[in-house]
Write a protein that holds these residues in place. Sequence first.
Motif: not given
Length: 161
Positions: A58, A60-61, A66-69, A87, A90-91, A94, A150
């Motif tokens: 995984l 994230h930015d 941070p959001q998953l990229i 994607v 927001p990470s 999780t 990220g």
Amino acid sequence: MPRPEPPPWLSEAAITTAGRLLAGHRQAFDRPLLAGVENGRSPLQAAQELFVAATIVLAHDGGADPQLIYANRAALMLWCRPWSAMVGLPSRLTAEPAERHSRALALEQARRCVALEGYAGIRIDSGGRRFRIEKARLWTLRDGGGQPCGQAAAFATWWWL
């Protein structure tokens, strides 16, 4: 007849992210993320192999929240989400709320040190089912100019709680 669009994990942005994941892991841990994937592979081939790998990966930015990229197929299956739902998420989501502070501390430590190996924690899938991850590696992603952009995580050891 127009060419069909590639799946999202083979978009130009995802191929670039896959390259950053592979290069960043090698730089952080002095070994490849996945054996043999980087040797002689085109960026497209490397992205395909990373997506289908059994190791959960995984990224994230570098934003304030941070959001998953990126999430490979193993991650999508574990979190029970399609690419389109994973994607952009927001990470922090999780992990369950009680685990988010310790997760944030580990990410901050990995950011300061560039990498962290041996991380463990509790996560939740899209339905709220809890699982524990062990022996995770966290590392910094860098853009084409070498600037942090990220963070990434990879692990293969986990179990349902």
